[in-house]
Design a protein around this motif. Structure first.
Motif, PDB file in Angstrom:
ATOM      1  N   LEU A 107      -2.891   7.605  -1.778  1.00  0.00           N
ATOM      2  CA  LEU A 107      -2.938   9.053  -1.675  1.00  0.00           C
ATOM      3  C   LEU A 107      -3.662   9.666  -2.866  1.00  0.00           C
ATOM      4  O   LEU A 107      -4.434  10.623  -2.721  1.00  0.00           O
ATOM      5  N   LYS A 108      -3.436   9.106  -4.034  1.00  0.00           N
ATOM      6  CA  LYS A 108      -4.075   9.636  -5.249  1.00  0.00           C
ATOM      7  C   LYS A 108      -5.597   9.516  -5.194  1.00  0.00           C
ATOM      8  O   LYS A 108      -6.309  10.411  -5.640  1.00  0.00           O
ATOM      9  N   ILE A 109      -6.079   8.418  -4.667  1.00  0.00           N
ATOM     10  CA  ILE A 109      -7.528   8.213  -4.638  1.00  0.00           C
ATOM     11  C   ILE A 109      -8.125   8.620  -3.282  1.00  0.00           C
ATOM     12  O   ILE A 109      -9.308   8.362  -3.028  1.00  0.00           O
ATOM     13  N   ARG A 110      -7.291   9.246  -2.450  1.00  0.00           N
ATOM     14  CA  ARG A 110      -7.726   9.705  -1.123  1.00  0.00           C
ATOM     15  C   ARG A 110      -8.381   8.586  -0.317  1.00  0.00           C
ATOM     16  O   ARG A 110      -9.465   8.719   0.257  1.00  0.00           O
ATOM     17  N   ARG A 111      -7.669   7.505  -0.261  1.00  0.00           N
ATOM     18  CA  ARG A 111      -8.132   6.336   0.507  1.00  0.00           C
ATOM     19  C   ARG A 111      -7.068   5.944   1.510  1.00  0.00           C
ATOM     20  O   ARG A 111      -5.872   5.935   1.194  1.00  0.00           O
ATOM     21  N   GLN A 112      -7.480   5.624   2.716  1.00  0.00           N
ATOM     22  CA  GLN A 112      -6.535   5.258   3.766  1.00  0.00           C
ATOM     23  C   GLN A 112      -6.135   3.792   3.639  1.00  0.00           C
ATOM     24  O   GLN A 112      -6.993   2.920   3.464  1.00  0.00           O
ATOM     25  N   LEU A 113      -4.857   3.521   3.707  1.00  0.00           N
ATOM     26  CA  LEU A 113      -4.395   2.138   3.730  1.00  0.00           C
ATOM     27  C   LEU A 113      -4.890   1.518   5.037  1.00  0.00           C
ATOM     28  O   LEU A 113      -4.647   2.064   6.105  1.00  0.00           O
ATOM     29  N   PRO A 114      -5.607   0.397   4.987  1.00  0.00           N
ATOM     30  CA  PRO A 114      -6.131  -0.211   6.216  1.00  0.00           C
ATOM     31  C   PRO A 114      -5.043  -0.423   7.262  1.00  0.00           C
ATOM     32  O   PRO A 114      -3.954  -0.915   6.944  1.00  0.00           O
ATOM     33  N   LEU A 115      -5.358  -0.058   8.501  1.00  0.00           N
ATOM     34  CA  LEU A 115      -4.359  -0.109   9.569  1.00  0.00           C
ATOM     35  C   LEU A 115      -3.794  -1.511   9.757  1.00  0.00           C
ATOM     36  O   LEU A 115      -2.583  -1.680   9.913  1.00  0.00           O
ATOM     37  N   ASN A 116      -4.656  -2.528   9.723  1.00  0.00           N
ATOM     38  CA  ASN A 116      -4.165  -3.887   9.962  1.00  0.00           C
ATOM     39  C   ASN A 116      -3.200  -4.336   8.875  1.00  0.00           C
ATOM     40  O   ASN A 116      -2.227  -5.058   9.141  1.00  0.00           O
ATOM     41  N   LEU A 117      -3.423  -3.863   7.629  1.00  0.00           N
ATOM     42  CA  LEU A 117      -2.507  -4.221   6.548  1.00  0.00           C
ATOM     43  C   LEU A 117      -1.195  -3.457   6.649  1.00  0.00           C
ATOM     44  O   LEU A 117      -0.126  -3.991   6.352  1.00  0.00           O
ATOM     45  N   ALA A 118      -1.256  -2.189   7.083  1.00  0.00           N
ATOM     46  CA  ALA A 118      -0.027  -1.408   7.280  1.00  0.00           C
ATOM     47  C   ALA A 118       0.862  -2.074   8.322  1.00  0.00           C
ATOM     48  O   ALA A 118       2.076  -2.221   8.131  1.00  0.00           O
ATOM     49  N   VAL A 119       0.252  -2.499   9.426  1.00  0.00           N
ATOM     50  CA  VAL A 119       1.024  -3.152  10.491  1.00  0.00           C
ATOM     51  C   VAL A 119       1.526  -4.516  10.022  1.00  0.00           C
ATOM     52  O   VAL A 119       2.654  -4.920  10.334  1.00  0.00           O
ATOM     53  N   PHE A 120       0.701  -5.230   9.247  1.00  0.00           N
ATOM     54  CA  PHE A 120       1.122  -6.527   8.710  1.00  0.00           C
ATOM     55  C   PHE A 120       2.351  -6.378   7.828  1.00  0.00           C
ATOM     56  O   PHE A 120       3.321  -7.142   7.960  1.00  0.00           O
ATOM     57  N   ILE A 121       2.337  -5.398   6.931  1.00  0.00           N
ATOM     58  CA  ILE A 121       3.484  -5.170   6.044  1.00  0.00           C
ATOM     59  C   ILE A 121       4.729  -4.854   6.871  1.00  0.00           C
ATOM     60  O   ILE A 121       5.815  -5.399   6.626  1.00  0.00           O
ATOM     61  N   ALA A 122       4.574  -3.961   7.870  1.00  0.00           N
ATOM     62  CA  ALA A 122       5.717  -3.610   8.727  1.00  0.00           C
ATOM     63  C   ALA A 122       6.232  -4.835   9.477  1.00  0.00           C
ATOM     64  O   ALA A 122       7.456  -5.001   9.640  1.00  0.00           O
ATOM     65  N   ALA A 123       5.330  -5.698   9.920  1.00  0.00           N
ATOM     66  CA  ALA A 123       5.737  -6.901  10.653  1.00  0.00           C
ATOM     67  C   ALA A 123       6.541  -7.842   9.771  1.00  0.00           C
ATOM     68  O   ALA A 123       7.548  -8.423  10.209  1.00  0.00           O
ATOM     69  N   ARG A 124       6.127  -8.001   8.509  1.00  0.00           N
ATOM     70  CA  ARG A 124       6.860  -8.880   7.601  1.00  0.00           C
ATOM     71  C   ARG A 124       8.230  -8.298   7.253  1.00  0.00           C
ATOM     72  O   ARG A 124       9.216  -9.028   7.141  1.00  0.00           O
TER      73      ARG A 124
END
Length: 341
Positions: A107-124
């Protein structure tokens, strides 16, 4: 600060890592024979809470509840002991970053967390929760463990890219009552938990849904600007702002989120492992997808020099909602406050 631990345990405090609602966490070294050393974390109850028997019981209960949870996506507890300041327990030391700080940096650097990594983290995280939810006692009866505080603060990602659930401080088994209190973070709390109804594993699924929503959008699914009483009312009514999700989010993932965030627990996933399977299918259905190595490499590129110690000098302001008490801290509301809500 801990002045002295049990002399028989030979722990040396290195530094304070963090201080939360229930306790302070320190980095420490376990010193043994022939120069043996092992880095661990020490969690000590805050002095101001040590005089309340219920707080002590909750603190000790966390150690007992999680002692036999051994899974790569759960921070392991090694020991429970006492020192002059009171009880403390020894945990696996996670060298890395909290999911909250990881999202916050994006959020600080105005960059989107990659969708595949967001889902990967949630899956783990879902896999770790599925393991905890499925535990049984010595007689083979389900323990019915519910974390009750699944949120970005309570997910750590180590340097190898492994997400780990921590802080089972308000976890309970489904046979336990709420005892007149609502505990947890309203920003991520399930409606039935806020209503002080019976909770089970599906409450954790709901909270993980809010976490995934936050990772994907960088926005909260709930309006956190009103008063605490209004927020509590909105949580109980399951008021969510679906417009905060990216317009191009795949319908398959939107469907999963809506199932996770259903108001009626019966409409959510019937097993946490089924949720993990759906999340994994989403990222691996084409035959390849992110792994812990992918996440670790991304973190090294994004956060060189110890995951965030080299943050940019100029950062964009973060939405004030990300600094509110309901997002950052665990709340405890008593009967009077609940009735007002």
């Amino acid at each position: 600060m801990i002045s002295k631990l049990d002399a028989n345990d030979h722990y040396e405090i290195v530094n304070l890592i963090a201080e939360g609602g229930m306790g302070a966490v320190y980095k420490a070294k376990k010193v043994g024979a022939a120069g043996f050393e092992k880095t661990v974390a020490i969690k000590m109850m805050l002095d101001k809470l040590a005089g309340d028997r219920r707080n002590v019981d909750d603190f000790v209960g966390e150690a007992k509840l999680v002692a036999n949870l051994i899974h790569e996506n759960i921070v392991q507890i090694y020991d429970l002991a006492q020192c002059p300041e009171g009880y403390y327990f020894v945990l696996e030391f996670v060298d890395g970053i909290s999911l909250y700080d990881f999202i916050d940096f994006h959020l600080k650097i105005r960059r989107q967390l990659p969708l595949n990594l967001a889902v990967f983290i949630a899956a783990r995280v879902a896999r770790g929760l599925a393991y905890a939810h499925s535990r049984r006692d010595a007689a083979g009866r389900p323990l019915g463990i519910v974390h009750c505080d699944v949120c970005p603060h309570n997910v750590l990602i180590n340097t190898e890219g492994v997400p780990k659930i921590t802080d089972f401080g308000i976890a309970r088994i489904t046979t336990q009552a709420f005892a007149g209190r609502v505990s947890g973070k309203l920003a991520f709390m399930a409606p039935e938990q806020a209503r002080r109804e019976e909770v089970d594993f599906r409450s954790d699924i709901y909270s993980l849904g809010i976490v995934l929503f936050f990772m994907i959008s960088g926005k909260m699914a709930r309006d956190l600007s009103p008063s605490l009483t209004e927020i509590l009312h909105n949580v109980r009514q399951n008021k969510l702002d679906w417009t905060q999700l990216p317009a191009d989010l795949p319908g398959e993932l939107v469907g999963m989120l809506k199932k996770m965030l259903a108001d009626d627990p019966a409409d959510r996933y019937s097993d946490t492992s089924l949720l993990a399977k759906d999340l994994e299918y989403f990222i691996y259905k084409d035959g390849y997808g992110p792994t812990i190595v992918t996440l670790a490499n991304y973190m090294r590129e994004l956060l060189p020099g110890r995951f965030g110690s080299a943050a940019p000098e100029e950062t964009a302001p973060i939405d004030d909602l990300d600094r509110t008490m309901v997002l950052d801290r665990t709340i405890v509301l008593n009967d009077r406050e609940l009735n007002q809500g």
